[in-house]
Scaffold this motif. Structure first.
Motif: not given
Length: 128
Positions: A106-111, A73-74, A56-57
């Motif tokens: 952070i990753y959750c919301f960025v994605f 990913s989120s 995913g990344g």
């Protein structure tokens, strides 16, 4: 600060690429054992999360099937936060600074942002 507006698309592309590459590295640690003691056991929930991080990344960084990869990913990071960091404890462990879940949040919301906005510049998903 309106003079920065002309760099908005470039900055977004840099955010997508760098967050995707960093996420890929987390997956490489889990799946390939890169800069880790060893890979995680095959077929476990953490292994599955590592596959999502790795592939995913990479998809997010390349801008390939970006909305799907970012959405998955989120969700993976939401699960990581609730299940592995917060652990549904209704005390101070709820706070990301206490349970070490800042990166998952952070990753959750960025994605989530990337899933909603699409790939943008410098991507394989043209016009998305």
């Amino acid at each position: 600060m309106k003079s920065l507006k002309k760099f908005e698309d470039h900055a977004y592309a840099a955010l997508r690429i760098m967050s995707g590459l960093m996420f890929t590295f987390h997956g490489a640690q889990k799946i390939l054992g890169v800069f880790a003691e060893s890979p995680v056991p095959f077929g476990t929930q953490i292994w599955l999360g590592g596959i999502i991080e790795l592939l995913g990344g990479l998809a997010i960084a390349l801008g390939f099937k970006t909305r799907w990869a970012a959405f998955l990913s989120s969700g993976t990071m939401a699960v990581a936060y609730f299940q592995f960091h917060w652990k549904f404890q209704f005390d101070s462990n709820f706070l990301p600074g206490v349970n070490r879940g800042e990166m998952a949040v952070i990753y959750c919301f960025v994605f989530l942002l990337i899933a909603c906005r699409g790939a943008g510049k410098w991507s394989l998903d043209k016009g998305d």
